[in-house]
Structures are given as C-alpha cells and as structure tokens.
Design a protein around this motif. Structure first.
Motif, PDB file in Angstrom:
ATOM      1  N   UNK A 155       0.829  -1.213   0.000  1.00 46.19           N
ATOM      2  CA  UNK A 155       0.000   0.000   0.000  1.00 46.19           C
ATOM      3  C   UNK A 155       0.860   1.259   0.000  1.00 46.19           C
ATOM      4  N   UNK A 156       0.436   2.248  -0.758  1.00 48.80           N
ATOM      5  CA  UNK A 156       1.118   3.540  -0.803  1.00 48.80           C
ATOM      6  C   UNK A 156       0.638   4.411   0.357  1.00 48.80           C
ATOM      7  N   UNK A 157       1.591   5.036   1.049  1.00 51.23           N
ATOM      8  CA  UNK A 157       1.277   5.960   2.138  1.00 51.23           C
ATOM      9  C   UNK A 157       1.397   7.395   1.645  1.00 51.23           C
ATOM     10  N   UNK A 158       0.667   8.292   2.269  1.00 50.89           N
ATOM     11  CA  UNK A 158       0.751   9.721   1.934  1.00 50.89           C
ATOM     12  C   UNK A 158       1.498  10.509   3.007  1.00 50.89           C
ATOM     13  N   UNK A 159       2.232   9.812   3.891  1.00 51.08           N
ATOM     14  CA  UNK A 159       2.896  10.511   4.988  1.00 51.08           C
ATOM     15  C   UNK A 159       4.013  11.438   4.505  1.00 51.08           C
ATOM     16  N   UNK A 160       4.696  11.090   3.405  1.00 55.56           N
ATOM     17  CA  UNK A 160       5.700  12.011   2.864  1.00 55.56           C
ATOM     18  C   UNK A 160       5.029  13.327   2.484  1.00 55.56           C
ATOM     19  N   UNK A 161       3.918  13.231   1.800  1.00 55.04           N
ATOM     20  CA  UNK A 161       3.185  14.442   1.406  1.00 55.04           C
ATOM     21  C   UNK A 161       2.666  15.185   2.635  1.00 55.04           C
ATOM     22  N   UNK A 162       2.235  14.442   3.641  1.00 57.90           N
ATOM     23  CA  UNK A 162       1.701  15.078   4.849  1.00 57.90           C
ATOM     24  C   UNK A 162       2.779  15.908   5.540  1.00 57.90           C
ATOM     25  N   UNK A 163       4.000  15.422   5.579  1.00 58.83           N
ATOM     26  CA  UNK A 163       5.075  16.134   6.266  1.00 58.83           C
ATOM     27  C   UNK A 163       5.686  17.228   5.394  1.00 58.83           C
ATOM     28  N   UNK A 164       5.897  16.929   4.110  1.00 57.80           N
ATOM     29  CA  UNK A 164       6.633  17.851   3.237  1.00 57.80           C
ATOM     30  C   UNK A 164       5.744  18.764   2.404  1.00 57.80           C
ATOM     31  N   UNK A 165       4.455  18.438   2.295  1.00 55.99           N
ATOM     32  CA  UNK A 165       3.573  19.258   1.483  1.00 55.99           C
ATOM     33  C   UNK A 165       3.748  19.038  -0.003  1.00 55.99           C
ATOM     34  N   UNK A 166       4.360  17.935  -0.387  1.00 54.59           N
ATOM     35  CA  UNK A 166       4.508  17.571  -1.801  1.00 54.59           C
ATOM     36  C   UNK A 166       4.463  16.052  -1.909  1.00 54.59           C
ATOM     37  N   UNK A 167       4.203  15.550  -3.105  1.00 58.59           N
ATOM     38  CA  UNK A 167       4.162  14.101  -3.258  1.00 58.59           C
ATOM     39  C   UNK A 167       5.570  13.525  -3.199  1.00 58.59           C
ATOM     40  N   UNK A 168       5.645  12.243  -2.910  1.00 57.85           N
ATOM     41  CA  UNK A 168       6.933  11.561  -2.873  1.00 57.85           C
ATOM     42  C   UNK A 168       7.527  11.458  -4.277  1.00 57.85           C
ATOM     43  N   UNK A 169       8.839  11.383  -4.360  1.00 59.03           N
ATOM     44  CA  UNK A 169       9.555  11.249  -5.625  1.00 59.03           C
ATOM     45  C   UNK A 169       9.290   9.879  -6.246  1.00 59.03           C
ATOM     46  N   UNK A 170       9.059   9.847  -7.556  1.00 57.94           N
ATOM     47  CA  UNK A 170       8.843   8.575  -8.244  1.00 57.94           C
ATOM     48  C   UNK A 170      10.187   7.927  -8.590  1.00 57.94           C
ATOM     49  N   UNK A 171      10.143   6.622  -8.878  1.00 60.08           N
ATOM     50  CA  UNK A 171      11.382   5.933  -9.270  1.00 60.08           C
ATOM     51  C   UNK A 171      11.918   6.497 -10.579  1.00 60.08           C
ATOM     52  N   UNK A 172      11.029   6.861 -11.496  1.00 55.14           N
ATOM     53  CA  UNK A 172      11.471   7.423 -12.774  1.00 55.14           C
ATOM     54  C   UNK A 172      12.216   8.742 -12.559  1.00 55.14           C
ATOM     55  N   UNK A 173      11.713   9.582 -11.679  1.00 52.11           N
ATOM     56  CA  UNK A 173      12.392  10.850 -11.380  1.00 52.11           C
ATOM     57  C   UNK A 173      13.751  10.593 -10.734  1.00 52.11           C
ATOM     58  N   UNK A 174      13.777   9.655  -9.813  1.00 53.41           N
ATOM     59  CA  UNK A 174      15.028   9.323  -9.133  1.00 53.41           C
ATOM     60  C   UNK A 174      16.049   8.751 -10.121  1.00 53.41           C
ATOM     61  N   UNK A 175      15.616   7.848 -11.002  1.00 56.78           N
ATOM     62  CA  UNK A 175      16.529   7.226 -11.967  1.00 56.78           C
ATOM     63  C   UNK A 175      17.107   8.257 -12.933  1.00 56.78           C
ATOM     64  N   UNK A 176      16.269   9.193 -13.379  1.00 59.89           N
ATOM     65  CA  UNK A 176      16.767  10.249 -14.259  1.00 59.89           C
ATOM     66  C   UNK A 176      17.836  11.078 -13.560  1.00 59.89           C
ATOM     67  N   UNK A 177      17.605  11.385 -12.307  1.00 62.53           N
ATOM     68  CA  UNK A 177      18.542  12.200 -11.541  1.00 62.53           C
ATOM     69  C   UNK A 177      19.863  11.449 -11.304  1.00 62.53           C
ATOM     70  N   UNK A 178      19.804  10.118 -11.272  1.00 65.48           N
ATOM     71  CA  UNK A 178      20.983   9.305 -10.946  1.00 65.48           C
ATOM     72  C   UNK A 178      21.504   8.506 -12.130  1.00 65.48           C
ATOM     73  N   UNK A 179      21.088   8.862 -13.349  1.00 69.17           N
ATOM     74  CA  UNK A 179      21.454   8.033 -14.494  1.00 69.17           C
ATOM     75  C   UNK A 179      22.960   7.979 -14.729  1.00 69.17           C
ATOM     76  N   UNK A 180      23.676   9.049 -14.386  1.00 63.33           N
ATOM     77  CA  UNK A 180      25.122   9.042 -14.564  1.00 63.33           C
ATOM     78  C   UNK A 180      25.797   7.998 -13.680  1.00 63.33           C
ATOM     79  N   UNK A 181      25.202   7.729 -12.526  1.00 64.57           N
ATOM     80  CA  UNK A 181      25.769   6.730 -11.632  1.00 64.57           C
ATOM     81  C   UNK A 181      25.643   5.335 -12.236  1.00 64.57           C
ATOM     82  N   UNK A 182      24.503   5.046 -12.859  1.00 62.61           N
ATOM     83  CA  UNK A 182      24.285   3.738 -13.484  1.00 62.61           C
ATOM     84  C   UNK A 182      25.152   3.566 -14.726  1.00 62.61           C
ATOM     85  N   UNK A 183      25.322   4.641 -15.472  1.00 59.86           N
ATOM     86  CA  UNK A 183      26.041   4.550 -16.734  1.00 59.86           C
ATOM     87  C   UNK A 183      27.544   4.615 -16.565  1.00 59.86           C
TER      88      UNK A 183
END
Length: 281
Positions: free
Chosen positions: A253-281
């Motif tokens: 189940x997905x929780x909304x507690x990240x959004x509750x504390x930070x006021x924004x939705x949690x980061x998606x895996x796609x966003x994280x992978x794009x940000x870290x693509x240089x590490x994988x490559x």
C-alpha cells in the motif's frame, strides 16, 4: 544542536546537508576512524553504536538526535534504553528513529526485532520521539551498477512483485523537517514512494534513463540471498527476501505521509533514476 548518526550513508549525508543549509548547528557522527567531508560549519565526531557511551561527546549540549542503525547493530547490541539515557544526559529532548515499515507489518520478524525494541524503548521514554518507517530504498538498485556497466544486465529476484519503495532523499527531507519543527512528537510516519513498482519495471525505467538496451534476468531466492549476505546479516537478508517475495497487503500500500510532512508528493522511481542516471552509466 542536532546530532545525526550514520552521517556517511545515503540518508545521513543528505540529512546533514539539509540541516546545514537551513542554518542549524549540526554534528555529523560516523563510526570510521577517518574524517569525513561535511558542509562548512558542521562538526564531525566519531562514535560506534556498539558502545552507547561513545555517543556522549557528540550529544553534549545537543537538543535533538537522529538515530540510524546499520550492519550488526540491526540485529544485536546494547539495550536500546542505554542510547536514550546517554542522549538525555547530554541534553537531548527530541529523538527521531529511522526504523522500518516491517516493524509494523511484521512485528514478529526476527530481522526487525531490534528495531522493534528501539521503537518500544522510545515510546516508553520521556523524550519527544518520532519514528520513521520507510519501505525499501530506490538506492538498493545501485547493486545493478556493476552488471549494467560490464554486461548491460540487470538481475533481481521476484521480478514482477511490485512494492512502493522510496527515494532516500525523501526520507532525509522528512527527517530534517521532523527534527527542525514541532508537531511531530509521538508520531509514527510510514514512508513510501508514490506508486508500487516491480524489479522488472525498475529495470525498464533505468534502461529508458540510460537510453541503452538492458537485459533482465530473474534470480532465484537463493541466488539473491547469496549476494545479500556479502553486506547484511543472515536474519536481515532472510527477512528482506520474505518481504520482497511475499509482501502483505499493507506492504504493497502507498502511504501519503511524505506528502503530509513535506507538502509535496513523494519522488517517483522514474524521477530518481533520471537524476541518478550518470551513476548507473
């Protein structure tokens, strides 16, 4: 003063940066004998959580403590009450514990029994406490880096079992907010990403981020366990594989507690992978 243990890891290092950027006085605690790189104005202290007393110099005159257990300390070690006593003696009024979702979903699981003991000790204490219970980390897929670079290959068990893992950066940001602001005392936050995603789906996301075709191979449980034992205790590996292979409905189940504390939705895996693509490559 805010004290951060585990300051060299994916969460602790980012947490120190958040706190320092916000103008907080910070002490970064690590176990190693070498000095670590910290932001300007942050002091570094060494302590081994196998010995709670070694924390005393770090927590002297501190107001808050972020407690993160790693390695053998996840399964064995001193009575959790001693950590609380040492922190309180130094002046700490607020403690934030990095726990795990499994302490709530599988309270009898041997791999997470020590985290459960820490939670119970905090809940019985007189300090202001907050417990963070994240799911698996996106950064666990760093384990694929070597095989991607060498063979354009990703290998993982339970290929099509989807779980809502989380960006460690989101955990660090939640921890920074909880440590710096009021209104979180006595709360337990379940921290997940915004959607469940399977290893096979994660592999396709990394492939898209790199723009390179990758081959996916599903590992057996025993093959995966053999690899995990290189960097985690037996009980933790077994418990982790139980969750990855046969998750409960609550663990999916997905929780909304990240959004509750930070006021924004949690980061998606796609966003994280794009940000870290240089590490994988």
């Amino acid at each position: 003063m805010i004290v951060v243990t585990g300051a060299t890891g994916n969460i602790g290092r980012t947490l120190v940066q958040h706190l320092a950027a916000a103008g907080e006085q910070v002490t970064a605690v690590s176990r190693g004998t070498q000095d670590i790189a910290v932001p300007d104005g942050v002091r570094h202290r060494r302590a081994d959580l196998a010995d709670p007393e070694s924390l005393s110099p770090a927590v002297e005159n501190a107001e808050a403590l972020f407690l993160l257990l790693t390695g053998p300390q996840l399964v064995t070690g001193p009575d959790p009450v001693r950590f609380i006593e040492v922190a309180a003696a130094g002046g700490v009024k607020k403690m934030v514990l990095l726990s795990s979702q499994a302490t709530g979903t599988r309270p009898g699981l041997a791999s997470h029994a020590r985290l459960h003991a820490f939670e119970s000790a905090l809940q019985r204490s007189e300090v202001d406490w907050t417990i963070l219970r994240p799911t698996g980390f996106f950064s666990n897929t760093y384990a694929w880096i070597e095989s991607i670079r060498a063979e354009q290959l990703i290998a993982a068990p339970f290929a099509d079992v989807a779980l809502p893992a989380i960006d460690p950066g989101d955990i660090a940001e939640v921890a920074a907010t909880v440590l710096r602001t009021d209104g979180h005392s006595g709360r337990t936050y379940e921290l997940t990403g915004p959607a469940a995603i399977s290893p096979r789906q994660q592999a396709r996301v990394v492939e898209a981020a790199l723009g390179t075709p990758l081959r996916f191979v599903e590992l057996t449980r025993e093959q995966a366990r053999s690899g995990m034992l290189r960097f985690m205790p037996d009980d933790v590996a077994d418990g982790t594989l139980d969750i990855l292979g046969t998750p409960t409905p609550a663990e999916q189940q997905v929780s909304t507690d990240v959004e509750r504390v930070l006021g924004r939705r949690a980061t998606s895996y796609a966003e994280w992978a794009q940000r870290n693509r240089a590490i994988f490559g």
